[in-house]
Design a protein around this motif. Structure first.
Motif, mmCIF file in Angstrom:
data_model
loop_
_atom_site.group_PDB
_atom_site.id
_atom_site.type_symbol
_atom_site.label_atom_id
_atom_site.label_comp_id
_atom_site.label_asym_id
_atom_site.label_seq_id
_atom_site.Cartn_x
_atom_site.Cartn_y
_atom_site.Cartn_z
ATOM 1 N N ALA A 1 -4.476 8.374 7.578
ATOM 2 C CA ALA A 1 -4.512 8.218 6.125
ATOM 3 C C ALA A 1 -3.568 7.115 5.665
ATOM 4 C CB ALA A 1 -4.151 9.539 5.455
ATOM 5 N N ALA A 2 -2.378 7.040 6.263
ATOM 6 C CA ALA A 2 -1.410 6.002 5.897
ATOM 7 C C ALA A 2 -1.949 4.616 6.232
ATOM 8 C CB ALA A 2 -0.083 6.255 6.609
ATOM 9 N N LEU A 3 -2.574 4.470 7.400
ATOM 10 C CA LEU A 3 -3.141 3.183 7.798
ATOM 11 C C LEU A 3 -4.303 2.797 6.894
ATOM 12 C CD1 LEU A 3 -3.067 3.761 11.648
ATOM 13 C CD2 LEU A 3 -1.645 2.140 10.385
ATOM 14 N N GLN A 4 -5.126 3.775 6.534
ATOM 15 C CA GLN A 4 -6.251 3.496 5.641
ATOM 16 C C GLN A 4 -5.763 3.083 4.263
ATOM 17 O OE1 GLN A 4 -9.153 6.656 5.586
ATOM 18 N NE2 GLN A 4 -10.349 5.756 3.927
ATOM 19 N N ALA A 5 -4.702 3.756 3.788
ATOM 20 C CA ALA A 5 -4.131 3.394 2.488
ATOM 21 C C ALA A 5 -3.572 1.973 2.521
ATOM 22 C CB ALA A 5 -3.033 4.390 2.114
ATOM 23 N N ALA A 6 -2.908 1.629 3.614
ATOM 24 C CA ALA A 6 -2.359 0.275 3.745
ATOM 25 C C ALA A 6 -3.471 -0.765 3.736
ATOM 26 C CB ALA A 6 -1.550 0.171 5.032
ATOM 27 N N GLN A 7 -4.594 -0.446 4.395
ATOM 28 C CA GLN A 7 -5.724 -1.359 4.423
ATOM 29 C C GLN A 7 -6.291 -1.571 3.025
ATOM 30 O OE1 GLN A 7 -6.533 -3.073 6.910
ATOM 31 N NE2 GLN A 7 -8.556 -3.921 6.431
ATOM 32 N N GLN A 8 -6.345 -0.507 2.237
ATOM 33 C CA GLN A 8 -6.856 -0.630 0.870
ATOM 34 C C GLN A 8 -5.956 -1.516 0.032
ATOM 35 O OE1 GLN A 8 -7.295 3.381 -0.561
ATOM 36 N NE2 GLN A 8 -9.197 3.755 0.562
ATOM 37 N N CYS A 61 -5.252 -0.060 -6.030
ATOM 38 C CA CYS A 61 -4.326 -0.390 -4.946
ATOM 39 C C CYS A 61 -2.863 -0.320 -5.364
ATOM 40 C CB CYS A 61 -4.654 -1.757 -4.367
ATOM 41 S SG CYS A 61 -4.331 -3.141 -5.481
ATOM 42 N N GLU A 62 -2.580 -0.386 -6.673
ATOM 43 C CA GLU A 62 -1.188 -0.347 -7.114
ATOM 44 C C GLU A 62 -0.825 0.945 -7.837
ATOM 45 O OE1 GLU A 62 1.206 -2.504 -6.405
ATOM 46 O OE2 GLU A 62 -0.245 -3.592 -5.184
ATOM 47 N N LYS A 63 -1.715 1.921 -7.857
ATOM 48 C CA LYS A 63 -1.458 3.145 -8.613
ATOM 49 C C LYS A 63 -0.549 4.089 -7.837
ATOM 50 C CE LYS A 63 -5.562 3.028 -11.528
ATOM 51 N NZ LYS A 63 -6.763 3.747 -12.000
ATOM 52 N N LYS A 64 0.422 4.638 -8.544
ATOM 53 C CA LYS A 64 1.420 5.507 -7.915
ATOM 54 C C LYS A 64 1.401 6.926 -8.472
ATOM 55 C CE LYS A 64 4.651 2.914 -9.331
ATOM 56 N NZ LYS A 64 6.032 2.480 -9.650
ATOM 57 N N ILE A 95 1.839 13.677 -10.496
ATOM 58 C CA ILE A 95 2.799 13.442 -9.423
ATOM 59 C C ILE A 95 2.969 11.940 -9.239
ATOM 60 C CG2 ILE A 95 3.287 13.770 -6.964
ATOM 61 C CD1 ILE A 95 1.543 16.294 -7.104
ATOM 62 N N GLN A 96 4.205 11.468 -9.353
ATOM 63 C CA GLN A 96 4.492 10.041 -9.216
ATOM 64 C C GLN A 96 5.218 9.773 -7.905
ATOM 65 O OE1 GLN A 96 6.310 8.040 -12.594
ATOM 66 N NE2 GLN A 96 7.482 6.706 -11.229
ATOM 67 N N TYR A 97 4.635 8.903 -7.086
ATOM 68 C CA TYR A 97 5.283 8.432 -5.865
ATOM 69 C C TYR A 97 6.069 7.156 -6.159
ATOM 70 C CZ TYR A 97 2.787 11.575 -2.665
ATOM 71 O OH TYR A 97 2.325 12.668 -1.980
ATOM 72 N N ALA A 126 0.921 7.291 -2.401
ATOM 73 C CA ALA A 126 -0.030 7.950 -3.300
ATOM 74 C C ALA A 126 -1.427 7.951 -2.693
ATOM 75 C CB ALA A 126 -0.032 7.252 -4.657
ATOM 76 N N SER A 127 -1.840 6.807 -2.180
ATOM 77 C CA SER A 127 -3.168 6.716 -1.582
ATOM 78 C C SER A 127 -3.279 7.573 -0.330
ATOM 79 C CB SER A 127 -3.481 5.251 -1.242
ATOM 80 O OG SER A 127 -4.737 5.131 -0.614
#
Length: 540
Positions: free
Chosen positions: A133-140, A148-151, A195-197, A203-204
Motif C-alpha cells: 500500500a505504501a509503494l502504491q501510494a508513492a507511485q500515485q 496526490c496531495e490530500k492529507k 483524520i489528518q496525516y 493518507a493514501s
C-alpha cells in the motif's frame, strides 16, 4: 524471536543476523565498511525510530525513482528499500551519506545492502500488504493527480456494534503514518471521523489498506474517502477531538459540538474552525515527533490475545488484544487496534446516583449484564447510592459506560465511569457485609459465556421496546402484559409470527423499560422456562 518477515534470498548476511552498533559513530563506521560491497538496488537503513511506518521509509525514496519493495525490521530499528534500478539506489545512498536524513527527529544511516533483491515470505501477509500500500501510494504521488496531495481522510464507521473512540482510530491509522489531528462526530445517525496525516503518502497508504475493512469481525466497517478539507484546526484535546502535535491544549467541553459543522457538504475552500492547530505538508525528509495519546501509555498497548477483523489481511502476529465477547481469533492487526481502547482502562466501573431503597447486587448484575458478563458487584456500605461493578473484560466496561451513563434507573439518572480499582474485593471471612457484595463469576445467567453467542450481535442502548424470548407455548399475551404492568405502562405487545417463543413489548418510556428489564429478566414462566429480556432496536 522476531515477528518481522525474513529476506529469503540474496548474497551476504540475512538481516536478522546483523548486530546493533553501540552508538551513532560506531554505526557510521560500520556502514562505511559495508559499502565496499558495491552498489545494489537494495539500500539498508538503520537507527530508525521504533514506531516508523512503511510510508515514512518510502517517502525518503520518492525523489529518486520508482521503488519496488520495502521491508521493516521494527525490533531492530532497520529497513530495506528496493529501487527499480541500481542508478536510483546509487543516487539515494550518495545523497544521504553526505546529508543524513531524519525520520521523527532521529538521524537515519544509509548504506547499500548485501542483498541484490528483496523477497519476503508469505507468512507475514499483513506487513507485505502495508508495504504494498505504501509503494502504491508513492507511485500515485509520483504520477500526480487530484488526490496526490490530500492529507485529510473522512472515515465513516458502519454497523457500529461496539464503541469506537479516538484512541481506537488513532491506534489503527497510526500504523500507516504520523496522525496529526482527529475529530469524531455523529451526523445523520452515522459515526464519522476526520483524520489528518502529516503527509499524503500516509493518507493514501491507509486509505488503500483500510477501506472496507472491519475493526471487529463482521461489524464496525470502515468506509474511507478523502475529505474536502486541507487541514483540521483543533481547539481541544478530549474524547471528540485531538491534536496529537499539541498535547497541551485544554480539554474544553466534549459534548457540545454541532455535527453539521463537520459535514463534508462544507464548501471546499472553507476550513472548519476547530481552533488554531498547525498544518503540516508533505515532508519527504522525515516526519514529526508526535505526542503520546493522552491517558494511553505504551505499557497499556499490549494484550494477551489476538482477535478477528480484516480477514483479507491476516497473518501478522504479536500484536494481540482481548476479544470482544466471543469473536474469533483471526487477523490480529485490527484486533490490537481495538484492544487499545479496551485495555486503556480496567474492567471495574463506579456507578453513582443510584436509588438506595431499590438497588441490590442482583439488580445491577441484571442491568449491566446486558453489556457483558458481570463478575462482582459491591454496593458501598457508607454510601449506598454508589456501587462498584466488575465486568469480565475492559471492553465490556466501555460498552456499559457508552450505553448506561446518564440513563434513568428507578427514576434517577445514574453516572457510570471507570473506577480506580482494578478488582472488586470480596469481604473477608466473618466480616459483616449485609449482602452488599456478591460474586457472580460462575453464574449461569451470563449472556456472553458461550463463544460466538448471537447476543454479541444484539447489543443496544436502553429503548422503549423490549425483546422477550424463551416464552412457553401456554403463556398468553395477557399474562405477559399483566406481569410487565407491575413495572410501568404497557403500550403495545406482539408475538413473533413465525416463532411464538419470542415477542416484543413496548413500555411507556425507556426509563420504564429499564425498570421492567431489571425486574423481569429471568422471571419464571414455568418450572423449566425463565424469561429472557433484552433491549432492542425493533419497533412495534
Amino acid at each position: 524471536m522476531s515477528n518481522s518477515p525474513v529476506v529469503t534470498n540474496g548474497t551476504g548476511l540475512s538481516p536478522q543476523h546483523m548486530s546493533n552498533a553501540g552508538d551513532n559513530e560506531a554505526k557510521k563506521v560500520k556502514l562505511d565498511a559495508n559499502n565496499m560491497n558495491g552498489p545494489s538496488r537494495v539500500v539498508h537503513l538503520r537507527s530508525l525510530p521504533p514506531d516508523v511506518t512503511d510510508a515514512e521509509v518510502v517517502q525518503l525514496g520518492i525523489p529518486f525513482g520508482r521503488m519496488t519493495n520495502v521491508l521493516l525490521l521494527k525490533q531492530k530499528g532497520q529497513a530495506f528499500l528496493e529501487f527499480e534500478d541500481e542508478q536510483a539506489a546509487n543516487n539515494f545512498v550518495t545523497l544521504h551519506q553526505e546529508h543524513a536524513p531524519q525520520i521523527r527527529g532521529r538521524t537515519v544511516f544509509v548504506q547499500f545492502s548485501n542483498h541484490k533483491e528483496l523477497k519476503t515470505d508469505q507468512a507475514h501477509s499483513f506487513q507485505n500488504a502495508t508495504a504494498k500500500a505504501a509503494l502504491q501510494a508513492a507511485q500515485q504521488v509520483t504520477m500526480g493527480g487530484t488526490d496526490c496531495e490530500k492529507k485529510v481522510l473522512r472515515v465513516i464507521v458502519e454497523n457500529l456494534v461496539y464503541p469506537v473512540t479516538i484512541d481506537v482510530l488513532h491506534t489503527i491509522f497510526c500504523k500507516f503514518g504520523k496522525v496529526q489531528k482527529m475529530i469524531i462526530f455523529t451526523k445523520n445517525n452515522t459515526f464519522q471521523a476526520l483524520i489528518q496525516y502529516c503527509d499524503s503518502i500516509s493518507a493514501s497508504s491507509s486509505k488503500l489498506s483500510l477501506d472496507n475493512q472491519n475493526i471487529y469481525n463482521g461489524c464496525c466497517t470502515l468506509r474511507i474517502d478523502y475529505s474536502k478539507l486541507n487541514t483540521l484546526n483543533v481547539k481541544y484535546n478530549n474524547d471528540k477531538s485531538r491534536d496529537f502535535t499539541n498535547p497541551n491544549l485544554p480539554s474544553g467541553e466534549s459534548g457540545g459540538m454541532d455535527p453539521n459543522m463537520y459535514g463534508e457538504d462544507y464548501p471546499r475552500e472553507r476550513t472548519q474552525n476547530y481552533g488554531g492547530g498547525m498544518s503540516g505538508g508533505p515532508n519527504f525528509g522525515g516526519g514529526m515527533s508526535g505526542a503520546q495519546i493522552p491517558g494511553l501509555g505504551m505499557a497499556q498497548m499490549a494484550g494477551p490475545r489476538g482477535m478477528g477483523g480484516m480477514a483479507g489481511m491476516g497473518g501478522m502476529g504479536g500484536m494481540g488484544m482481548n476479544v470482544p465477547m466471543g469473536m474469533n481469533v483471526g487477523m490480529p492487526m485490527m484486533g490490537q487496534m481495538a484492544q487499545m481502547a479496551g485495555q486503556a482502562g480496567n474492567a471495574v466501573l463506579l456507578v453513582s446516583n443510584l436509588d438506595e431503597q431499590m438497588v441490590t447486587p442482583d439488580a445491577l448484575f441484571t442491568l449491566f449484564g446486558v453489556y457483558g458478563d458481570v463478575h462482582r458487584v459491591k454496593i458501598l456500605f457508607n454510601k449506598k447510592d454508589n456501587a462498584l461493578v466488575q465486568m469480565a473484560e475492559p471492553h465490556q466496561a466501555q460498552l456499559a459506560i457508552a450505553h448506561l451513563d446518564k440513563v434513568k434507573v428507578w427514576g434517577k439518572p445514574i453516572r457510570v465511569t471507570q473506577s480506580k480499582h482494578a478488582v472488586v474485593q470480596m469481604p473477608k471471612e466473618g466480616q459483616p457485609d449485609a449482602g452488599l457484595t456478591k460474586d457472580f463469576t460462575n453464574s449461569q445467567l451470563h449472556r456472553f459465556k458461550r463463544p460466538g453467542s448471537k447476543n454479541c450481535q444484539n447489543i443496544f442502548p436502553p429503548s422503549g421496546v423490549l425483546h422477550l424470548s424463551n416464552i412457553p407455548a401456554n403463556v398468553t399475551e395477557e399474562e405477559l402484559k399483566e406481569a410487565f404492568q407491575q413495572h410501568g405502562n404497557v403500550v403495545a405487545f406482539k408475538f413473533f409470527p413465525k416463532d411464538r417463543k419470542m415477542a416484543l413489548i413496548q413500555m411507556d418510556s425507556p426509563d420504564e423499560s429499564v425498570t421492567a428489564l431489571i425486574a423481569m429478566h429471568n422471571y419464571p414462566l414455568s418450572e423449566s422456562n425463565h424469561l429472557r429480556v433484552s433491549f432492542t432496536k425493533s419497533t412495534i
